[in-house]
Design a protein around this motif. Structure first.
Motif, PDB file in Angstrom:
ATOM      1  N   VAL A  39       0.912  -1.240  -0.002  1.00 16.35           N
ATOM      2  CA  VAL A  39       0.004  -0.076  -0.034  1.00 16.35           C
ATOM      3  C   VAL A  39       0.931   1.367  -0.003  1.00 16.35           C
ATOM      4  N   THR A  40       0.725   2.181  -0.920  1.00 21.26           N
ATOM      5  CA  THR A  40       1.593   3.358  -1.290  1.00 21.26           C
ATOM      6  C   THR A  40       0.772   4.475  -0.993  1.00 21.26           C
ATOM      7  N   LEU A  41       1.552   5.671  -0.710  1.00 18.00           N
ATOM      8  CA  LEU A  41       0.784   6.999  -0.410  1.00 18.00           C
ATOM      9  C   LEU A  41       0.232   7.334  -1.985  1.00 18.00           C
ATOM     10  N   PRO A  42       1.008   7.277  -3.035  1.00 21.93           N
ATOM     11  CA  PRO A  42       0.464   7.627  -4.418  1.00 21.93           C
ATOM     12  C   PRO A  42      -0.531   6.772  -4.688  1.00 21.93           C
ATOM     13  N   VAL A  43      -1.030   5.779  -4.425  1.00 19.88           N
ATOM     14  CA  VAL A  43      -2.316   5.004  -4.672  1.00 19.88           C
ATOM     15  C   VAL A  43      -3.488   5.735  -3.747  1.00 19.88           C
ATOM     16  N   VAL A  44      -3.010   5.817  -2.608  1.00 21.89           N
ATOM     17  CA  VAL A  44      -4.059   6.528  -1.779  1.00 21.89           C
ATOM     18  C   VAL A  44      -4.704   7.847  -2.062  1.00 21.89           C
ATOM     19  N   ARG A  45      -3.749   8.621  -2.518  1.00 21.15           N
ATOM     20  CA  ARG A  45      -3.825   9.931  -3.161  1.00 21.15           C
ATOM     21  C   ARG A  45      -4.795   9.937  -4.379  1.00 21.15           C
ATOM     22  N   LYS A  46      -4.274   9.022  -5.098  1.00 19.46           N
ATOM     23  CA  LYS A  46      -5.295   8.909  -6.326  1.00 19.46           C
ATOM     24  C   LYS A  46      -6.784   8.689  -6.221  1.00 19.46           C
ATOM     25  N   VAL A  47      -6.928   7.842  -5.224  1.00 17.66           N
ATOM     26  CA  VAL A  47      -8.406   7.624  -4.710  1.00 17.66           C
ATOM     27  C   VAL A  47      -9.075   8.888  -4.131  1.00 17.66           C
ATOM     28  N   ARG A  48      -8.321   9.460  -3.298  1.00 20.10           N
ATOM     29  CA  ARG A  48      -8.967  10.773  -2.806  1.00 20.10           C
ATOM     30  C   ARG A  48      -9.175  11.715  -3.810  1.00 20.10           C
ATOM     31  N   GLU A  49      -8.227  12.241  -4.785  1.00 20.01           N
ATOM     32  CA  GLU A  49      -8.025  13.167  -5.207  1.00 20.01           C
ATOM     33  C   GLU A  49      -8.286  13.298  -6.661  1.00 20.01           C
ATOM     34  N   ALA A  56     -12.559   2.608 -10.742  1.00 15.64           N
ATOM     35  CA  ALA A  56     -11.094   2.439 -10.956  1.00 15.64           C
ATOM     36  C   ALA A  56     -10.773   1.170 -10.038  1.00 15.64           C
ATOM     37  N   SER A  57      -9.862   0.674 -10.649  1.00 18.09           N
ATOM     38  CA  SER A  57      -9.128  -0.454  -9.694  1.00 18.09           C
ATOM     39  C   SER A  57      -7.638   0.174  -9.129  1.00 18.09           C
ATOM     40  N   LEU A  58      -7.299  -0.448  -8.144  1.00 18.93           N
ATOM     41  CA  LEU A  58      -5.810   0.166  -7.559  1.00 18.93           C
ATOM     42  C   LEU A  58      -5.065  -0.782  -7.835  1.00 18.93           C
ATOM     43  N   GLY A  59      -4.247  -0.307  -8.441  1.00 18.39           N
ATOM     44  CA  GLY A  59      -2.403  -0.800  -8.870  1.00 18.39           C
ATOM     45  C   GLY A  59      -1.690  -0.950  -7.768  1.00 18.39           C
ATOM     46  N   GLY A  60      -0.541  -1.474  -8.118  1.00 21.20           N
ATOM     47  CA  GLY A  60       0.575  -1.250  -6.926  1.00 21.20           C
ATOM     48  C   GLY A  60       1.419  -2.465  -6.895  1.00 21.20           C
ATOM     49  N   GLU A  61       1.985  -2.465  -5.967  1.00 21.65           N
ATOM     50  CA  GLU A  61       3.259  -3.395  -5.694  1.00 21.65           C
ATOM     51  C   GLU A  61       2.638  -5.012  -5.309  1.00 21.65           C
ATOM     52  N   ALA A 290      -9.363  -0.571   3.354  1.00 21.03           N
ATOM     53  CA  ALA A 290      -9.820   0.755   3.818  1.00 21.03           C
ATOM     54  C   ALA A 290      -8.971   0.969   5.208  1.00 21.03           C
ATOM     55  N   LYS A 291      -8.581   0.159   6.124  1.00 24.69           N
ATOM     56  CA  LYS A 291      -8.060   0.362   7.109  1.00 24.69           C
ATOM     57  C   LYS A 291      -6.529   0.557   6.755  1.00 24.69           C
ATOM     58  N   ALA A 292      -6.022   0.159   5.805  1.00 27.33           N
ATOM     59  CA  ALA A 292      -4.679   0.048   5.427  1.00 27.33           C
ATOM     60  C   ALA A 292      -4.394   1.546   4.681  1.00 27.33           C
ATOM     61  N   HIS A 293      -5.479   1.912   4.227  1.00 33.00           N
ATOM     62  CA  HIS A 293      -5.261   3.393   3.472  1.00 33.00           C
ATOM     63  C   HIS A 293      -5.266   4.378   4.679  1.00 33.00           C
ATOM     64  N   GLU A 294      -6.255   4.072   5.794  1.00 34.01           N
ATOM     65  CA  GLU A 294      -6.296   5.085   6.904  1.00 34.01           C
ATOM     66  C   GLU A 294      -5.038   5.278   7.518  1.00 34.01           C
ATOM     67  N   ILE A 295      -4.109   4.074   7.889  1.00 36.02           N
ATOM     68  CA  ILE A 295      -2.974   4.152   8.276  1.00 36.02           C
ATOM     69  C   ILE A 295      -1.984   4.888   7.698  1.00 36.02           C
ATOM     70  N   GLY A 303       7.537   1.817   8.514  1.00 41.72           N
ATOM     71  CA  GLY A 303       7.758   0.843   7.696  1.00 41.72           C
ATOM     72  C   GLY A 303       6.556   0.704   6.728  1.00 41.72           C
ATOM     73  N   LYS A 304       6.528  -0.642   6.173  1.00 45.83           N
ATOM     74  CA  LYS A 304       5.547  -0.848   5.004  1.00 45.83           C
ATOM     75  C   LYS A 304       4.300  -1.303   5.748  1.00 45.83           C
ATOM     76  N   VAL A 305       3.030  -0.745   4.750  1.00 42.65           N
ATOM     77  CA  VAL A 305       1.713  -1.576   5.211  1.00 42.65           C
ATOM     78  C   VAL A 305       1.384  -2.357   4.110  1.00 42.65           C
ATOM     79  N   ILE A 306       1.202  -3.573   4.227  1.00 39.61           N
ATOM     80  CA  ILE A 306       1.019  -4.862   3.498  1.00 39.61           C
ATOM     81  C   ILE A 306      -0.361  -5.373   3.569  1.00 39.61           C
ATOM     82  N   LEU A 307      -1.240  -5.630   2.417  1.00 41.89           N
ATOM     83  CA  LEU A 307      -2.407  -6.454   2.522  1.00 41.89           C
ATOM     84  C   LEU A 307      -2.148  -7.838   2.111  1.00 41.89           C
TER      85      LEU A 307
END
Length: 310
Positions: A39-49, A56-61, A290-295, A303-307
């Motif tokens: 879970v990364t900040l750029p992806v979290v920002r895309k959802v909000r902004e 939309a789907s969520l890409g990432g690592e 959703a909880k991961a995005h809240e963090i 450190g890293k937040v992982i699903l």
């Protein structure tokens, strides 16, 4: 399979779990059974902004086991474990990954290790390289407790930095960044960030750009690699003969794949030697996206937040 999507822009509350069919890999693609999702900040920002057409789907690592290989793919086989950047449904039980973006995961590394180390590590190492560091130079890292920042602190030490300063949002993160090897810790709110440094690696942007430039010694270099925006006054660069450098991993991936592969190898070597260790703040089930995005939004992670699909 389950996947996470959103049908309106906003905070973590807009994320929805839905059922859909397992995709088939197309030409040049791998299908992974995902074991870990970063879970990364750029992806979290895309959802909000609101940066993508809806829904939309969520890409990432992602990291996981290859369960199918598409046409024209060479060098990978079913049963192998890989990690890479997914541009489609990344928050899902199964993910499609372009083979060009895939990297093998060593047997001694977990999926969480791979997701926490490779993408964020490539960004941190690339940003550090962009500064053209010399042996013994001092380095300040903003966002030092974050996914890329906590690796940047370790990489600077491993690469021979003489002094590493960790800049964080809260004193609660001080012990964590010191455990990574930081020689000094400063808070964003501090009036001064201590003795000037040769290099600033900035993962935050925005209002922190001004104090970050002020923290540079004459001739110092700031490398901006965040998605936080912000403005730098040309005069602030002029008076100290300072430089601001932008770094984007996507340009390296597209234009210099051999360099990216060399950096990947260096990261795994540093991992194997114990000189760089990714840290995981939380591992949450996919249903708790959703909880991961809240963090991440609260900048509470160390450190890293992982699903984890379960």
């Amino acid at each position: 399979m389950r996947r996470v999507r959103y049908y309106e822009y906003g905070g973590p509350e807009v994320l929805r779990i839905e059922e859909t069919g397992v995709p088939s890999p197309g030409p040049g693609e791998l299908l992974l059974r995902t074991e870990a999702i970063g879970v990364t900040l750029p992806v979290v920002r895309k959802v909000r902004e609101g940066r993508l057409p809806l829904p939309a789907s969520l890409g990432g690592e992602v990291a996981g086991e290859i369960v199918a290989v598409g046409p024209d793919v060479t060098g990978f086989a079913v049963g192998e474990r890989v990690t890479g950047l997914c541009f489609g449904d990344g928050y899902a039980d199964y993910a499609l990954l372009h083979a060009a973006m895939a990297s093998p995961v060593p047997a001694e590394a977990s999926a969480a290790d791979a997701v926490a180390l490779v993408r964020c590590g490539l960004v941190a190492l690339g940003a550090y390289e962009a500064a053209r560091p010399a042996e013994g130079e001092s380095v300040l890292v903003t966002g030092a407790a974050g996914g890329s920042g906590h690796l940047a602190v370790q990489l600077a030490k491993a690469r021979g930095a003489g002094r590493v300063v960790a800049a964080v949002s809260s004193a609660a993160k001080a012990d964590f960044v010191r455990s990574l090897g930081a020689d000094e810790v400063v808070m964003y709110r501090d009036e001064s960030w201590g003795e000037p440094v040769d290099i600033v690696l900035d993962a935050v942007g925005g209002e922190l750009l001004s104090p970050a430039i002020a923290a540079l010694a004459p001739g110092g270099r700031l490398v901006a690699y965040s998605s936080g925006g912000g403005t730098i006054e040309a005069y602030d660069l002029l008076v100290g003969a300072k430089s601001a450098i932008g770094f984007q991993m996507a340009l390296i991936a597209r234009g210099q794949p051999q360099l990216m592969e060399r950096w990947r190898q260096e990261l795994w070597e540093l991992f194997a030697s114990g000189r760089v260790r990714p840290r995981v703040h939380a591992e949450l089930p996919l249903d708790d996206a959703a909880k991961a995005h809240e963090i991440i939004e609260a900048r509470a992670n160390q450190g890293k937040v992982i699903l984890r699909p379960m």
